[in-house]
Write a protein that holds these residues in place. Structure first.
Motif, PDB file in Angstrom:
ATOM      1  N   ALA A   2      -5.393 -26.376  -3.709  1.00 10.84           N
ATOM      2  CA  ALA A   2      -4.658 -27.340  -2.890  1.00 10.84           C
ATOM      3  C   ALA A   2      -3.240 -26.845  -2.665  1.00 10.84           C
ATOM      4  CB  ALA A   2      -4.647 -28.706  -3.576  1.00 10.84           C
ATOM      5  N   LEU A   3      -2.762 -26.984  -1.437  1.00  9.52           N
ATOM      6  CA  LEU A   3      -1.398 -26.607  -1.079  1.00  9.52           C
ATOM      7  C   LEU A   3      -0.736 -27.803  -0.399  1.00  9.52           C
ATOM      8  CD1 LEU A   3      -2.153 -23.148   0.556  1.00  9.52           C
ATOM      9  CD2 LEU A   3      -1.210 -23.518  -1.709  1.00  9.52           C
ATOM     10  N   ASP A   4       0.575 -27.888  -0.524  1.00  7.97           N
ATOM     11  CA  ASP A   4       1.276 -28.946   0.175  1.00  7.97           C
ATOM     12  C   ASP A   4       2.383 -28.339   1.023  1.00  7.97           C
ATOM     13  OD1 ASP A   4       3.124 -28.153  -1.659  1.00  7.97           O
ATOM     14  OD2 ASP A   4       3.509 -30.137  -2.485  1.00  7.97           O
ATOM     15  N   GLY A   5       3.044 -29.170   1.814  1.00  7.66           N
ATOM     16  CA  GLY A   5       4.125 -28.685   2.661  1.00  7.66           C
ATOM     17  C   GLY A   5       3.627 -28.264   4.021  1.00  7.66           C
ATOM     18  N   GLN A   6       4.540 -28.186   4.979  1.00  4.98           N
ATOM     19  CA  GLN A   6       4.153 -27.835   6.345  1.00  4.98           C
ATOM     20  C   GLN A   6       4.247 -26.343   6.625  1.00  4.98           C
ATOM     21  OE1 GLN A   6       6.827 -29.487   9.271  1.00  4.98           O
ATOM     22  NE2 GLN A   6       8.606 -29.308   7.929  1.00  4.98           N
ATOM     23  N   ASP A   7       4.894 -25.583   5.739  1.00  9.57           N
ATOM     24  CA  ASP A   7       4.966 -24.133   5.946  1.00  9.57           C
ATOM     25  C   ASP A   7       3.626 -23.488   5.639  1.00  9.57           C
ATOM     26  OD1 ASP A   7       7.627 -24.292   6.614  1.00  9.57           O
ATOM     27  OD2 ASP A   7       8.315 -23.946   4.576  1.00  9.57           O
ATOM     28  N   LEU A   8       3.321 -22.422   6.336  1.00  8.58           N
ATOM     29  CA  LEU A   8       2.049 -21.719   6.118  1.00  8.58           C
ATOM     30  C   LEU A   8       2.173 -20.565   5.138  1.00  8.58           C
ATOM     31  CD1 LEU A   8       0.688 -21.625   9.782  1.00  8.58           C
ATOM     32  CD2 LEU A   8       0.104 -23.222   7.958  1.00  8.58           C
ATOM     33  N   TRP A   9       3.409 -20.177   4.776  1.00  8.03           N
ATOM     34  CA  TRP A   9       3.552 -18.998   3.930  1.00  8.03           C
ATOM     35  C   TRP A   9       2.916 -19.135   2.551  1.00  8.03           C
ATOM     36  CZ3 TRP A   9       5.993 -19.377  -0.690  1.00  8.03           C
ATOM     37  CH2 TRP A   9       6.909 -20.407  -0.870  1.00  8.03           C
ATOM     38  N   PRO A  10       2.836 -20.344   1.929  1.00  3.50           N
ATOM     39  CA  PRO A  10       2.155 -20.386   0.620  1.00  3.50           C
ATOM     40  C   PRO A  10       0.702 -19.931   0.712  1.00  3.50           C
ATOM     41  CG  PRO A  10       3.478 -22.349   0.921  1.00  3.50           C
ATOM     42  CD  PRO A  10       3.441 -21.658   2.253  1.00  3.50           C
ATOM     43  N   LEU A  11       0.025 -20.278   1.812  1.00  8.05           N
ATOM     44  CA  LEU A  11      -1.362 -19.843   1.979  1.00  8.05           C
ATOM     45  C   LEU A  11      -1.438 -18.332   2.157  1.00  8.05           C
ATOM     46  CD1 LEU A  11      -4.347 -20.539   2.314  1.00  8.05           C
ATOM     47  CD2 LEU A  11      -3.906 -20.951   4.742  1.00  8.05           C
TER      48      LEU A  11
END
Length: 201
Positions: A169-178
């Protein structure tokens, strides 16, 4: 070569996409204030944006208008490479060698910033560790062991999914964590650390 002539302290600006109260900005602000104390006239203006997509848009707009500030954050993208090849970025490899600092960096840190042709126009800003938090109870429910390497992740995720559990699971609107997941394999410096969840639900 060292610059010639009188050095006149002045204000410079830095365009960045980082939390205004985050550790990078807090540290750089403190360093700038310390430097300004002995160099009257110097000031560091921090221009921050709330998220990475907004930052990229502002960065590319300013670059197209020829109004980039003295410092800005970027990755080794084709857009940045065009800026470098048009003389809009400083040759960092030459700068670090002139300052006697080139060999003080980890080779992997410098290599991460290079363009495809091997040129270096960006300097690493920070070093960090990546962490995965996992829930031991959910792993037990799915009948899988704690992964010991990135190679274990695909099978673990399939088993969790089959048990009706969302694997990652990831949160936030940025795509860089993925995008970090794709970066773990080619960049040894970004290997993650596993941390057990303190709460078993």
């Amino acid at each position: 070569m060292a610059p010639s002539g009188a050095i006149k302290p002045r204000a410079i600006s830095w365009l960045l996409s980082r939390p205004a109260d985050g550790p990078v900005i807090t540290t750089m602000r403190a360093l700038a204030e310390e430097y300004a104390a002995s160099h009257p006239g110097f000031k560091l203006n921090l221009i921050s944006t709330p998220d990475r997509p907004s930052y990229i848009q502002k960065y590319e707009t300013l670059a197209a208008a020829g109004k980039l500030p003295e410092l800005f954050d970027t990755d080794a993208t084709p857009f940045a490479q065009k800026l470098a090849h048009h003389g809009r970025m400083m040759d960092v490899a030459k700068l670090l060698r002139n300052l006697g600092l080139y060999d003080h960096y980890r080779p992997a840190a410098l290599d991460y910033q290079r363009f495809d042709d091997g040129s270096l126009y960006m300097v690493p800003l920070q070093y960090e560790a990546e962490f995965f938090w996992y829930n031991k109870a959910l792993l037990r429910r799915a009948g899988v062991s704690v992964p010991t390497s990135l190679d274990d992740f695909p099978a673990m995720c399939r088993a969790l999914r089959s048990a009706g559990i969302t694997p990652i699971a990831l949160d936030g609107q940025d795509l860089w964590p993925l995008e970090r997941y794709a970066a773990y394999q080619p960049f040894p410096g970004h290997r993650p650390v596993l941390c057990a969840s303190a709460q078993e639900r």
